[in-house]
Motif scaffolding. Structure first.
Motif, PDB file in Angstrom:
ATOM      1  N   ALA A 449      -7.116  46.978   2.662  1.00 46.61           N
ATOM      2  CA  ALA A 449      -8.265  46.834   3.704  1.00 46.61           C
ATOM      3  C   ALA A 449      -9.475  47.417   2.956  1.00 46.61           C
ATOM      4  O   ALA A 449     -10.649  46.836   3.408  1.00 46.61           O
ATOM      5  N   VAL A 450      -9.473  47.733   1.585  1.00 44.06           N
ATOM      6  CA  VAL A 450     -10.831  47.867   0.675  1.00 44.06           C
ATOM      7  C   VAL A 450     -10.512  46.999  -0.707  1.00 44.06           C
ATOM      8  O   VAL A 450     -10.993  47.363  -1.582  1.00 44.06           O
ATOM      9  N   ASN A 451      -9.704  46.110  -0.502  1.00 49.69           N
ATOM     10  CA  ASN A 451      -9.582  45.037  -1.470  1.00 49.69           C
ATOM     11  C   ASN A 451      -8.843  45.754  -2.823  1.00 49.69           C
ATOM     12  O   ASN A 451      -9.252  45.294  -3.899  1.00 49.69           O
ATOM     13  N   GLY A 452      -8.102  46.888  -2.684  1.00 51.06           N
ATOM     14  CA  GLY A 452      -7.463  47.510  -3.777  1.00 51.06           C
ATOM     15  C   GLY A 452      -8.121  48.561  -4.410  1.00 51.06           C
ATOM     16  O   GLY A 452      -7.687  49.176  -5.387  1.00 51.06           O
ATOM     17  N   ASP A 453      -9.520  48.667  -4.062  1.00 53.65           N
ATOM     18  CA  ASP A 453     -10.322  49.782  -4.692  1.00 53.65           C
ATOM     19  C   ASP A 453      -9.865  51.093  -4.491  1.00 53.65           C
ATOM     20  O   ASP A 453      -9.880  51.723  -3.135  1.00 53.65           O
ATOM     21  N   GLU A 454      -9.527  51.933  -5.507  1.00 52.32           N
ATOM     22  CA  GLU A 454      -8.781  53.187  -5.283  1.00 52.32           C
ATOM     23  C   GLU A 454      -9.838  54.145  -4.671  1.00 52.32           C
ATOM     24  O   GLU A 454      -9.561  55.124  -4.071  1.00 52.32           O
ATOM     25  N   GLN A 455     -11.042  54.321  -5.257  1.00 45.34           N
ATOM     26  CA  GLN A 455     -12.008  55.171  -4.603  1.00 45.34           C
ATOM     27  C   GLN A 455     -12.375  54.972  -3.360  1.00 45.34           C
ATOM     28  O   GLN A 455     -12.423  55.960  -2.320  1.00 45.34           O
ATOM     29  N   LEU A 456     -12.388  53.630  -2.762  1.00 42.06           N
ATOM     30  CA  LEU A 456     -12.658  53.299  -1.501  1.00 42.06           C
ATOM     31  C   LEU A 456     -11.459  53.817  -0.641  1.00 42.06           C
ATOM     32  O   LEU A 456     -11.566  54.094   0.632  1.00 42.06           O
ATOM     33  N   THR A 457     -10.271  53.496  -1.029  1.00 45.96           N
ATOM     34  CA  THR A 457      -9.161  53.898  -0.516  1.00 45.96           C
ATOM     35  C   THR A 457      -9.184  55.335  -0.266  1.00 45.96           C
ATOM     36  O   THR A 457      -8.721  56.079   0.991  1.00 45.96           O
ATOM     37  N   ASN A 458      -9.575  56.038  -1.205  1.00 41.95           N
ATOM     38  CA  ASN A 458      -9.651  57.542  -0.961  1.00 41.95           C
ATOM     39  C   ASN A 458     -10.722  57.961   0.195  1.00 41.95           C
ATOM     40  O   ASN A 458     -10.650  58.939   0.971  1.00 41.95           O
ATOM     41  N   GLU A 459     -11.752  57.304   0.162  1.00 42.58           N
ATOM     42  CA  GLU A 459     -12.838  57.363   1.128  1.00 42.58           C
ATOM     43  C   GLU A 459     -12.348  57.020   2.535  1.00 42.58           C
ATOM     44  O   GLU A 459     -12.599  57.909   3.509  1.00 42.58           O
ATOM     45  N   LEU A 460     -11.724  55.816   2.748  1.00 40.55           N
ATOM     46  CA  LEU A 460     -10.919  55.559   4.037  1.00 40.55           C
ATOM     47  C   LEU A 460      -9.969  56.642   4.405  1.00 40.55           C
ATOM     48  O   LEU A 460      -9.949  57.111   5.446  1.00 40.55           O
ATOM     49  N   THR A 461      -9.126  57.144   3.393  1.00 37.00           N
ATOM     50  CA  THR A 461      -8.073  58.109   3.830  1.00 37.00           C
ATOM     51  C   THR A 461      -8.663  59.280   4.189  1.00 37.00           C
ATOM     52  O   THR A 461      -8.204  60.052   5.372  1.00 37.00           O
ATOM     53  N   PHE A 462      -9.793  59.771   3.748  1.00 41.77           N
ATOM     54  CA  PHE A 462     -10.465  60.946   4.096  1.00 41.77           C
ATOM     55  C   PHE A 462     -11.187  60.894   5.361  1.00 41.77           C
ATOM     56  O   PHE A 462     -10.809  61.554   6.194  1.00 41.77           O
ATOM     57  N   THR A 463     -11.739  59.698   5.766  1.00 42.21           N
ATOM     58  CA  THR A 463     -12.324  59.348   7.016  1.00 42.21           C
ATOM     59  C   THR A 463     -11.462  59.071   8.183  1.00 42.21           C
ATOM     60  O   THR A 463     -11.504  59.840   9.190  1.00 42.21           O
ATOM     61  N   TYR A 464     -10.360  58.725   7.798  1.00 40.95           N
ATOM     62  CA  TYR A 464      -9.250  58.486   8.883  1.00 40.95           C
ATOM     63  C   TYR A 464      -8.314  59.569   9.192  1.00 40.95           C
ATOM     64  O   TYR A 464      -7.539  59.319  10.107  1.00 40.95           O
ATOM     65  N   LYS A 465      -8.217  60.468   8.313  1.00 47.20           N
ATOM     66  CA  LYS A 465      -7.240  61.495   8.388  1.00 47.20           C
ATOM     67  C   LYS A 465      -7.492  62.335   9.549  1.00 47.20           C
ATOM     68  O   LYS A 465      -8.692  62.669  10.160  1.00 47.20           O
ATOM     69  N   LYS A 466      -6.239  62.491  10.299  1.00 50.00           N
ATOM     70  CA  LYS A 466      -6.402  63.481  11.541  1.00 50.00           C
ATOM     71  C   LYS A 466      -5.157  64.658  11.357  1.00 50.00           C
ATOM     72  O   LYS A 466      -4.381  64.361  10.761  1.00 50.00           O
ATOM     73  N   TYR A 467      -5.443  65.907  12.050  1.00 45.74           N
ATOM     74  CA  TYR A 467      -4.723  66.900  11.950  1.00 45.74           C
ATOM     75  C   TYR A 467      -3.477  66.294  12.512  1.00 45.74           C
ATOM     76  O   TYR A 467      -2.219  66.912  11.859  1.00 45.74           O
ATOM     77  N   ASP A 468      -3.287  65.757  13.535  1.00 44.02           N
ATOM     78  CA  ASP A 468      -1.984  65.296  14.294  1.00 44.02           C
ATOM     79  C   ASP A 468      -1.654  63.904  13.318  1.00 44.02           C
ATOM     80  O   ASP A 468      -2.417  62.930  13.797  1.00 44.02           O
ATOM     81  N   VAL A 469      -0.469  63.909  12.568  1.00 49.94           N
ATOM     82  CA  VAL A 469      -0.189  62.669  11.906  1.00 49.94           C
ATOM     83  C   VAL A 469       0.169  61.496  12.679  1.00 49.94           C
ATOM     84  O   VAL A 469      -0.187  60.421  12.247  1.00 49.94           O
ATOM     85  N   MET A 470       0.686  61.627  13.877  1.00 44.39           N
ATOM     86  CA  MET A 470       0.980  60.663  14.854  1.00 44.39           C
ATOM     87  C   MET A 470      -0.275  60.026  15.371  1.00 44.39           C
ATOM     88  O   MET A 470      -0.412  58.829  15.545  1.00 44.39           O
ATOM     89  N   GLU A 471      -1.360  60.663  15.512  1.00 45.44           N
ATOM     90  CA  GLU A 471      -2.528  60.404  16.117  1.00 45.44           C
ATOM     91  C   GLU A 471      -3.219  59.536  15.024  1.00 45.44           C
ATOM     92  O   GLU A 471      -3.608  58.643  15.185  1.00 45.44           O
ATOM     93  N   GLU A 472      -2.948  60.026  13.938  1.00 41.37           N
ATOM     94  CA  GLU A 472      -3.498  58.935  12.659  1.00 41.37           C
ATOM     95  C   GLU A 472      -2.669  57.448  12.692  1.00 41.37           C
ATOM     96  O   GLU A 472      -3.319  56.519  12.370  1.00 41.37           O
ATOM     97  N   ILE A 473      -1.330  57.677  12.799  1.00 40.29           N
ATOM     98  CA  ILE A 473      -0.461  56.502  12.795  1.00 40.29           C
ATOM     99  C   ILE A 473      -1.181  55.670  13.986  1.00 40.29           C
ATOM    100  O   ILE A 473      -1.024  54.211  13.776  1.00 40.29           O
ATOM    101  N   ARG A 474      -1.209  56.133  15.050  1.00 34.64           N
ATOM    102  CA  ARG A 474      -1.559  55.448  16.142  1.00 34.64           C
ATOM    103  C   ARG A 474      -3.017  54.615  15.837  1.00 34.64           C
ATOM    104  O   ARG A 474      -3.163  53.515  16.339  1.00 34.64           O
ATOM    105  N   ALA A 475      -3.911  55.198  15.372  1.00 34.76           N
ATOM    106  CA  ALA A 475      -5.268  54.685  14.968  1.00 34.76           C
ATOM    107  C   ALA A 475      -5.212  53.661  14.135  1.00 34.76           C
ATOM    108  O   ALA A 475      -5.670  52.432  14.205  1.00 34.76           O
ATOM    109  N   GLU A 476      -4.210  53.867  12.945  1.00 29.60           N
ATOM    110  CA  GLU A 476      -4.059  52.792  11.836  1.00 29.60           C
ATOM    111  C   GLU A 476      -3.382  51.473  12.528  1.00 29.60           C
ATOM    112  O   GLU A 476      -3.709  50.554  11.931  1.00 29.60           O
ATOM    113  N   ARG A 477      -2.329  51.682  13.337  1.00 28.27           N
ATOM    114  CA  ARG A 477      -1.694  50.630  13.876  1.00 28.27           C
ATOM    115  C   ARG A 477      -2.860  49.513  14.632  1.00 28.27           C
ATOM    116  O   ARG A 477      -2.893  48.524  14.623  1.00 28.27           O
ATOM    117  N   SER A 478      -3.610  50.357  15.277  1.00 27.86           N
ATOM    118  CA  SER A 478      -4.707  49.638  16.075  1.00 27.86           C
ATOM    119  C   SER A 478      -5.804  48.936  15.058  1.00 27.86           C
ATOM    120  O   SER A 478      -6.072  47.750  15.369  1.00 27.86           O
TER     121      SER A 478
END
Length: 548
Positions: A449-478
């Motif tokens: 989703a960031v064309n393989g850029d590892e720094q941006l991948t880290n940024e997305l991972t930080f932004t999208y992370k949720k305490y409840d991993v299932m909530e995080e999976i639900r959002a990522e599927r959408s």
């Protein structure tokens, strides 16, 4: 696009005696050029290995048929299933009062509405074709038994997924194996347990007997069957765990027979077998453009084929391309708009955001050239979001292909490897309680989703992370799979459909207030469509789903 009214299931008994073989949805030109046959004595429909191949094409045809023996209109994935599976969720804002679409976008459907009636009839037409094929092929001699077994496996795969979509839409449905449809008007609805037993038998046979890769691009293979098996196991396990039986009182649709842990384990094992067998295409956008159809097979486990042949196309124009003028700039009608809930899920640097949510298209829009084909580019989304559109698919400048302006030669992906990775993340949580492994699979999807850029991948991972991993999976599927037909089924199996609709905001865009239609009209029993009234009249042994 003319709109026909489909008649009852009995019409398809006559269809079997005039088995119409249309073109296959495969990218192989020689296979597409097989001439369709009609009104043929059924005893001579399958007489050798060549006619068997043609007959098998007829079973595949249901996936995007324009009609079946002159009845119906684009009732499966050619058009209507996109609205049956995507409408009424936190991704889609309804923006149409047309009688065909509005009921399924706003939960106002009843047992006489068109899409629900025609989906039933088209899928049963496919099942009858498969039954006829399976009854006849045993007597046919092939040069090699391997291809004969593969054909049987392909037919059983298709019959299995046609029953699977019927079960997802209606719950328990009649199970027919009659080669001529003679029992169609008298069968009672089977329980969900019986239907899923039939689905599992067909898909397991396909999984065990299909090749690792089909010689014909776009046809089912081992991993196609594995993908639908995994979908089945995950749906049943999570639906039981989350007690969706509380949503309805239709006895044959209950899941009291499902053991969640066992089904999670079965799904985990078969989904794990797929890991490494496919790969993500490098560019997310290429999955949704006709010019890169051939590139997508490395990721797609199974999909609906489209071509430059007007008989083998997809219809995205009504709701799933940027709004505009289809005759002058390749824009659509905008009967579905993206929700604020979906928009707010995305980081601004996420490539999927730019593709899936856009502004509209005008005749003054800038053109871009994509692999030799010109497209008008959507305008930027304005501050008040009055021009937002679903942009997942695109239509080129009119005249680019020898097709009607509303017809698309872009394949529709039913199951792809990104979905398998996201399901694997869910299995890791449910089977192994391994949140680290789950988030690693999420990261693999986000990296593209960031064309393989590892720094941006880290940024997305930080932004999208949720305490409840299932909530995080639900959002990522959408984010990844929006408008591909999985969100409604996901919300149902997670047991959160009601709360999701109740929590919809009515502000934030020029269309969001129309979400009030979902909030006002949704009732939990509507996780199932009503059994069509035409079928209830024809077959008095059928019973209606609760609430209707």
């Amino acid at each position: 696009m003319k709109q026909k009214i489909l008649i009852n299931m009995n019409a398809f008994t006559s269809f079997l005696f005039g088995f119409t073989f249309l073109w296959c949805m495969t990218s192989c030109d020689d296979f597409l050029e097989v001439s369709p046959k009609s009104k043929i004595d059924p005893e001579f429909l399958i007489v050798d290995s060549v006619s068997a191949e043609t007959a098998l094409t007829g079973i595949y045809n249901i996936l995007n048929a324009s009609d079946v023996n002159g009845e119906g209109n684009a009732a499966t994935f050619r058009r209507n299933m996109l609205y049956l599976l995507n409408g009424g969720t936190d991704e889609t804002v309804p923006n149409s009062n047309q009688v065909l679409y509005q009921p399924y976008l706003t939960y106002t459907y009843n047992d006489s509405d068109i899409m629900g009636r025609e989906a039933w009839l088209f899928f049963y037409a496919g099942i009858k074709r498969a039954n006829f094929f399976l009854a006849k092929i045993e007597a046919i001699e092939f040069e090699g038994e391997v291809r004969k077994t593969e054909q049987i496996a392909e037919a059983r795969f298709l019959r299995g997924i046609y029953y699977q979509y019927l079960a997802w839409l209606y719950g328990g449905v009649p199970i027919t194996k009659s080669p001529n449809g003679s029992d169609a008007d008298s069968l009672s609805r089977a329980s969900l347990q019986e239907v899923y037993t039939q689905i599992e038998e067909d898909l397991l046979f396909a999984y065990q007997n299909l090749p690792l890769q089909n010689a014909k691009a776009g046809r089912a293979d081992k991993w196609s069957a594995a993908g639908y098996l995994s979908k089945m196991y995950l749906y049943l396990a999570s639906a039981k765990e989350n007690n969706i039986d509380r949503y309805h009182s239709t006895e044959i649709n209950t899941l009291d027979w499902v053991e969640s842990e066992r089904y999670y384990q079965k799904g985990y094992e078969i989904n794990s077998a797929i890991i490494g067998q496919k790969q993500l295409v490098e560019n997310y956008i290429h999955l949704f453009r006709a010019e890169t159809n051939q590139e997508t097979y490395s990721e797609v486990l199974f999909g609906v084929e489209a071509t430059n042949n007007q008989d083998v196309i997809m219809i995205y124009v009504n709701g799933f391309i940027p709004q505009g003028n289809i005759n002058t700039n390749g824009g659509g009608y905008g009967i579905v708009r993206p929700s604020v809930e979906l928009i707010n899920q995305y980081h601004s640097k996420d490539v999927r955001f730019k593709n899936n949510v856009t502004g509209n298209i005008t005749n003054q829009s800038t053109k871009e050239n994509f692999f030799g084909v010109d497209y008008y580019m959507p305008t930027p989304i304005n501050l008040s979001k009055t021009n937002i559109s679903v942009g997942k698919w695109r239509q080129p400048v009119p005249g680019s292909y020898p097709l009607e302006p509303w017809a698309s030669p872009c394949n529709f992906q039913l199951i792809r490897y990104a979905d398998i990775l996201l399901m694997q993340a869910e299995y890791e949580v449910k089977v192994n309680a391994n949140e680290t492994a789950a988030r690693n699979y999420l990261r693999e999807v986000r990296r593209r989703a960031v064309n393989g850029d590892e720094q941006l991948t880290n940024e997305l991972t930080f932004t999208y992370k949720k305490y409840d991993v299932m909530e995080e999976i639900r959002a990522e599927r959408s984010r990844e799979l929006c408008y591909e037909g999985w969100r409604k089924l996901d919300l149902i199996r997670w047991g959160i459909m009601e709360e999701t609709i109740n929590d919809l905001t009515l502000e934030g865009s020029g269309f969001q207030s129309q979400m009030q239609l979902l909030k006002s009209n949704f009732s939990t029993y509507k996780i199932w469509l009503p059994i069509p009234s035409t079928e209830l009249i024809l077959n008095t042994n059928l019973t209606q789903n609760s609430g209707y």
